[in-house]
Design an enzyme around this catalytic site. Sequence first.
Site, short mmCIF file in Angstrom:
data_model
loop_
_atom_site.label_atom_id
_atom_site.label_comp_id
_atom_site.label_asym_id
_atom_site.label_seq_id
_atom_site.Cartn_x
_atom_site.Cartn_y
_atom_site.Cartn_z
N GLU A 40 -6.73 -7.73 -0.29
CA GLU A 40 -7.17 -7.81 1.10
C GLU A 40 -8.67 -7.53 1.13
OE1 GLU A 40 -4.90 -5.15 3.60
OE2 GLU A 40 -3.00 -5.80 2.74
N GLU A 69 0.82 -1.22 0.00
CA GLU A 69 0.00 0.00 0.00
C GLU A 69 0.85 1.27 0.00
OE1 GLU A 69 -2.90 -0.16 3.16
OE2 GLU A 69 -4.26 -1.34 1.92
C1 GAL Z 1 -4.31 -2.49 5.05
C2 GAL Z 1 -2.88 -2.97 5.12
C3 GAL Z 1 -2.75 -4.21 5.99
C4 GAL Z 1 -3.54 -4.04 7.25
C5 GAL Z 1 -4.97 -3.78 6.90
C6 GAL Z 1 -5.89 -3.66 8.11
O1 GAL Z 1 -4.35 -1.11 4.84
O2 GAL Z 1 -2.36 -3.26 3.86
O3 GAL Z 1 -1.39 -4.43 6.29
O4 GAL Z 1 -3.01 -3.00 7.99
O5 GAL Z 1 -5.05 -2.58 6.20
O6 GAL Z 1 -7.20 -3.38 7.71
#
Ligand code: GAL
Length: 651
Positions: free
Chosen positions: A317, A142
């Site tokens: 994610e 990110e």
């Molecule tokens: C994203 C990040 C992850 C984790 C996640 C939590 O922004 O890539 O490492 O922090 O959020 O929601």
Amino acid sequence: MKLGCCYYPEHWPETLWTGDAAQMADLGLSLVRIGEFAWSRIEPEPGRYDWAWLDRAVETLRNAGLQIIMGTPTATPPKWLVDSMPDMLAIDLDGKPRKFGSRRHYCFSHKGYRAECARIVAAMAERYGEHPAIAAWQTDNEYGCHDTVLSISDAAAEGFRQWLADRYTTIAALNTAWGNVFWSMEYRDFAEIDPPFLTVTEAHPAHVLDYRRFASDEVAAFNALQVDIIRSASPGRDVLHNFMGFYNDFDHHKLSKDLDLATWDSYPLGFLEQFWFSDEEKAAYTRQGHPDIAAYHHDLYRGMCSGANARRWGVMEQQPGPVNWAKWNPAPLPGMVRLWSWEAAAHGAEFCSYFRWRQVPFAQEQMHAGLLRPDSQPAPGFDEVQQIAQELDNIDLRDNAQASVALIFSYDADWMVRTQPQGADFRYDELTFRWYSALRQLGLDVDIVSTQAPLDGYKLIVAPTLPHMDAQLIERLKELDATILFGPRTGSKSENLSIPDQHGLAFMDLHVERVESLRPGLKEGLPNSDLTVERWMEDAGNGLESNYTLADGRNLLIRQLNFHYCAGWPDNDLLRVIMRDMAVMAGLKVYDLPSALRISQRSGKIFAFNYGTEALDLSATFPQLMGTDLLIGNIILPPAGVAIWKAERDS
Ligand code: GAL
């Protein structure tokens, strides 16, 4: 669409790994992302690598039949590295260092840090590049998260001066291009120029805009360095990055030229809470997310890669339950984890991967849900993943075709608007989202594309705003017979953010005589109607044909052949009316969907999603639909329900 998860073997006793891997495979997952924050375990001391644990983790996952997406760990430089070159820290716009103790504490421009990244990435790529379990690589994590693109470190200032010298060649050219005679801001040498922050009042807008462009190029260069190393050591593997939601601080289109596929991190409930949605929207969609949040980003990231990689994208994610980072963190409505996953499939995702496998009991993210609880019992999202894993086996999803509507998206346009908003709530990301949402409420599939993307084949093309209209884009648009709609402020600026000699839409005979921003509550209405314009209105197109005119006589929707210009910021209801007109004019079939219902038409199917808290009767929208037509779901679609049936695309 494959399913996967994000896993951190370094967080768990090794005795858990084999069971975890077997359980992932049983659940129907086939991809696992690992490694992206593990630098301190891979290289505990300068130059001393400890691969043994990671070798065993890779083998364990492989033995369970899982494929690995390996993350490079450059978002989390370890303490010893930071201490060895403290000036690698980013410096925020108030001049304060972004210190060690969380993550992303580096400046993209620091040459020493770039060299360290090249070293660790090369070491990882050499070790695992040809390993049969490695399917893909993720660069860093990110870019820009926690507001980390803009840094005013010495390294960044130096890089900026060089970037300016490359762009303008002479200091005289820069002074003229920016208009530095104003307030005696003229420079004698590139060496005199600082980053445009910490000034007494607003810094010069052209200076700010160029700093944003420079910072964006630094992110792309930082990424390209890693990509080149990975490609030479790991042939045949995809290289991807995981981008964020509503985040425009660098040009994702430019960076994605170096990637095989774009992925993004989908947290619909966190985004609803954190961004500019109204209180009514936050209340209505607390546990579901606004119906267009995920889809908007799916369509944006589907448009990132080009050429042979066109429309390759995935969800790296996926929110599996409550997150930890928004102001309030509600639990999703039962069924939403499955619905979000199906929404990704309906937009053509190659995979959907859940963050994270197991909730971690320590450190910053201990309150963030996983598919498993910290005690390894299944969390509520687990069963929903199990369900979709089985359902996916029975639905053919091969087609990822072009949509019939294109929405032109430009990071540079965002920076122009942000540098000079003129009205506090004229926000580029919200404007593009509202336009997209209005189209989706009509049941239309939309491709969000860059200003460089091929535009042939689209019936309707909308550009919510492009303050600087690129001459080449105008020429390309003139050759199309699509219905084309530009939003307010399009064509109003030169490339250097000044008022151009000739308005960018002069080819439409468009002249804008005056613009005004409207504070909240100040609205201008259509005659005898509740429909209004808010935030922004122009006096434009006098003498031209207008499809909508405000009660005060000003043109709202100016028309010239197949080109249209919307001279204000319509409220959401008026925007839907305008988009409906445009779509009908373009020959598209439209639906008037209930506010919580969304559809996608792909792979010879219609996918329907209920984002509401009440059941919906699909036969109200699709009178011909019979219960027996449904591959998944029922005509009465419960809250968080998904229905899929075979259907040829309308248009
Ligand atoms: C994203 C990040 C992850 C984790 C996640 C939590 O922004 O890539 O490492 O922090 O959020 O929601």
